[in-house]
Design an enzyme around this catalytic site. Structure first.
Site, PDB file in Angstrom:
ATOM      1  N   ARG A 173     -20.319  43.822  23.702  1.00 24.74           N
ATOM      2  CA  ARG A 173     -20.120  45.161  24.265  1.00 24.74           C
ATOM      3  C   ARG A 173     -20.215  45.129  25.797  1.00 24.74           C
ATOM      4  O   ARG A 173     -20.754  46.042  26.416  1.00 24.74           O
ATOM      5  CB  ARG A 173     -21.122  46.162  23.672  1.00 24.74           C
ATOM      6  CG  ARG A 173     -21.059  46.282  22.163  1.00 24.74           C
ATOM      7  CD  ARG A 173     -19.705  46.769  21.661  1.00 24.74           C
ATOM      8  NE  ARG A 173     -19.625  46.718  20.223  1.00 24.74           N
ATOM      9  CZ  ARG A 173     -19.080  45.710  19.533  1.00 24.74           C
ATOM     10  NH1 ARG A 173     -18.552  44.669  20.173  1.00 24.74           N
ATOM     11  NH2 ARG A 173     -19.038  45.733  18.225  1.00 24.74           N
ATOM     12  N   SER A 223     -21.239  54.592  17.573  1.00 24.49           N
ATOM     13  CA  SER A 223     -22.429  53.759  17.406  1.00 24.49           C
ATOM     14  C   SER A 223     -23.335  53.917  18.627  1.00 24.49           C
ATOM     15  O   SER A 223     -22.923  53.664  19.755  1.00 24.49           O
ATOM     16  CB  SER A 223     -22.014  52.300  17.237  1.00 24.49           C
ATOM     17  OG  SER A 223     -23.127  51.479  17.044  1.00 24.49           O
ATOM     18  N   GLU A 293     -26.007  51.408  23.214  1.00 21.54           N
ATOM     19  CA  GLU A 293     -24.609  51.027  23.431  1.00 21.54           C
ATOM     20  C   GLU A 293     -23.868  52.157  24.139  1.00 21.54           C
ATOM     21  O   GLU A 293     -23.039  51.923  25.008  1.00 21.54           O
ATOM     22  CB  GLU A 293     -23.934  50.718  22.098  1.00 21.54           C
ATOM     23  CG  GLU A 293     -22.462  50.379  22.201  1.00 21.54           C
ATOM     24  CD  GLU A 293     -21.861  50.003  20.853  1.00 21.54           C
ATOM     25  OE1 GLU A 293     -20.700  50.375  20.614  1.00 21.54           O
ATOM     26  OE2 GLU A 293     -22.541  49.339  20.048  1.00 21.54           O
TER      27      GLU A 293
END
EC number: 1.3.1.98
Length: 301
Positions: A173, A223, A293
């Site tokens: 990420r 998420s 995230e």
């Protein structure tokens, strides 16, 4: 001449909106007003905006299509740029080139129509191509790093550069763009020839999994947490007894504890408070510190 008057003169023709709340555009349905919300139609307009912001020392921020972010209730200072209109996608042999504002899911469908394989993992990831490159978006064992050939960026100095996948130093990420101050303009993806039916079956399978496991019927930021080494964030949250845990109008999804959903006119502060509380409670229960995230941007109200 005021900054606003100068802006309207120098940036004439560009769609600039004043004091328009971001909650109408974000996936979370929260977010205060930026000073200037801008919808550029092409790279030329984006470059003009960058030059003006540099000359006038006005902050600027590109949000893609505002999927994996939370904008605080006080909004964002300076220019906020939504790239929805920079959405051209072209196919050349086994390569797809997509502008930053192209919808990621629609881009995977274009790959399917041309029987190109490699993009299936992204068939249910909401967001833009630019945001996907920025975050190295991924799911079900695949990620952007696996298929990106190169991308064009607008640097913080207003120059256009072409970067290779290696230049982007992809991680989980993460891409080097996050520290560079550059903005993704377009990306080229190297795919492989496949069988239309096989590709469609895989995309249908992954879409079904998402519908089963994720609370797609509610506004959310996707998420919330990165995957901790050796663990799954949703499982840790569930084991801490936090499914259904709620602060204000935002709660931990009963369907998938890795998601936080806006169930009752929640605010960005509700999201932020819930995230911090979940991090604290999971740490107490399992000893694991969750890392966000989702990006949280802007000013508190």
């Amino acid at each position: 001449m005021s900054v606003r008057e100068k802006m309207l003169e120098i940036l004439e023709g560009i769609d600039i909106r004043f004091k328009e709340p971001l909650h109408s555009y974000s996936y979370t349905k929260v977010g205060g007003e930026p000073d200037y919300l801008v919808f550029p139609r092409n790279r030329c307009e984006l470059a003009r905006l960058k030059r003006f912001s540099n000359q006038e020392h006005i902050p600027w921020m590109v949000l893609g299509n505002a999927s994996n972010i939370i904008v605080r209730d006080g909004g964002i200072r300076g220019f906020v740029i939504l790239c929805d209109k920079l959405n051209n996608v072209s196919v050349d042999g086994y390569t797809i080139e997509a502008e930053a504002g192209a919808n990621l899911i629609e881009t995977t469908r274009i790959a399917l129509r041309h029987s190109l394989t490699g993009f299936e993992f992204a068939c249910g990831i909401p967001g833009s191509v630019g945001g996907a490159v920025f975050m190295n978006a991924g799911a079900y064992g695949g990620e952007i790093a696996h298929i990106l050939q190169s991308c064009k960026v607008l640097t913080k100095d207003g120059e256009i550069e072409t970067l290779s996948a290696k230049d982007l130093a992809f991680g989980y990420r993460h891409s080097a763009i996050q520290e560079s101050g550059s903005v993704v303009l377009s990306a080229k993806f190297a795919l492989a020839p496949g069988t239309h039916q096989v590709i469609k079956q895989e995309m249908d399978r992954l879409t079904h999994l998402r519908e089963l496991k994720q609370p797609l019927e509610y506004p959310s930021c996707g998420s919330v947490f990165k995957r901790p080494v050796g663990h799954f964030a949703g499982q840790l949250i569930s084991e801490a007894g936090l499914k259904g845990y709620r602060i204000g109008g935002v709660e931990v999804s009963e369907k998938h504890a890795g998601f936080m959903i806006n169930v009752a006119d929640g605010t960005a502060k509700d999201y932020e408070d819930l995230i911090e509380s979940v991090i604290e409670k999971v740490k107490e229960h399992s000893g694991v510190t969750l890392e966000r995230e989702v990006r949280i941007l802007g000013e508190s109200k």
